[in-house]
Structure formats: structure tokens, C-alpha cells
Design a protein around this motif. Structure first.
Motif: not given
Length: 174
Positions: A37-53
Motif C-alpha cells: 500500500i502506498f500513500v503520500a502527503h504534501a504540505s507547504r514548508l516555508p523553511s527547512d527548520s520546520l521540517f522536523p515538526l
């Protein structure tokens, strides 16, 4: 603290409370292929520092915690320091999550589709049958679907686009 998640599967959008992630997360349909099973999620990411959150919020879902593979890529455009006269700085990141080469594959997809300030995470639940090259088609399909649902494709600034060589007169487009 575990972020609260509101899911609207009929819209393929997951909204998170404002204390966890301030942007909507768009989900692809689940794609089944030979027990995987495959599923993907996408979102806005204004800064790479927010990626861990973002990753923490996304993987707070019990179903996503059980995924065999969690691969991702992000691409952000951050302004240079005020002393620099150059354009914004492109920051990219990717991770294979156990699917060799998949992070680079997703990063290339973000580049080709012109996505900026965007993150895409693809999850796979391995079903016991190796898919060979079909896994790349499945990963690309669900990732592109999530990016399309969020309207992220083609978000690159016009000034940053690489211009194509002009066609010679009489040459047909391929």
C-alpha cells in the motif's frame, strides 16, 4: 504532547490544529499493488527548520507509524542575508526511508514539477511481494497526486525558472 488531527478522508485533506502545524496537509488516495500500500502527503514548508515538526505531526498518526518505509523530499526557497544581492537560497533535503534511491527520486519530482516551499512524504506498507521497477511508478503516482491536490506543482518563481533554448524556426515540439 500529541498533536490533534482532524481528518476528512472524503476531501483527502488532513487539517491539524494551529498549535501543531499551521498549513493543510493533502493526502493522495491509497494505492494498492500486490499487497503493498502506498500513500503520500504534501504540505507547504516555508523553511527547512520546520521540517522536523512537520514529520513529527505527520507520524503522530498511528497508521503512519506502522509504515514499513517513510521516504520524503522537501524544497524551500529562503531569502539570502541582507548584505547579499543574490536571489533566494534553495534548500533541499531527502531521505530514502529504506527504499534505496527514493529520496532522490522524490527530490527530482519536486524539481521537475517546479514545487518550492513544499514537502512530500510517501509511505509504503510492504506486502511481502517485491515490485521491482513498479515501486517507482507507484511512489511517483501517489506523490504527484498529493502535490496536485495541494496545488503545489508549478509554484517556482518565474524569475528563477530555467529558460529553455528557443526552438529553431520550423522545428516541431516533441
Amino acid at each position: 504532547m500529541v498533536p490533534s488531527v482532524l481528518s476528512f478522508p472524503f476531501l483527502n485533506v488532513v487539517f491539524l490544529d494551529s498549535s501543531s502545524w499551521p498549513y493543510p496537509i493533502y493526502a493522495s488516495e491509497r494505492l494498492h499493488d500486490r499487497k503493498s500500500i502506498f500513500v503520500a502527503h504534501a504540505s507547504r514548508l516555508p523553511s527547512d527548520s520546520l521540517f522536523p515538526l512537520f514529520l513529527e505531526v505527520l507520524t503522530a498518526s498511528p497508521k503512519l507509524k506502522k509504515a514499513t518505509h517513510c521516504m520524503y523530499a522537501y524544497r524551500t526557497s529562503e531569502p539570502q542575508s541582507s548584505t547579499s544581492h543574490s536571489k533566494s537560497k534553495l534548500v533541499t533535503g531527502q531521505h530514502d526511508g529504506g527504499e534505496s534511491g527514493s529520496g532522490n527520486h522524490l527530490a527530482r519530482l519536486l524539481d521537475v514539477t517546479g514545487c518550492e516551499n513544499t514537502v512530500v512524504v510517501c509511505s509504503r506498507w510492504y506486502g511481502g511481494v517485491q515490485l521491482g521497477g513498479d515501486r517507482w511508478r507507484r511512489i511517483t503516482h501517489v506523490a504527484k497526486e498529493a502535490l496536485d491536490k495541494g496545488g503545489f506543482c508549478g509554484m517556482r518563481h518565474e524569475a528563477d525558472r530555467v529558460s529553455e533554448r528557443p526552438k529553431k524556426k520550423g522545428q516541431k515540439k516533441k
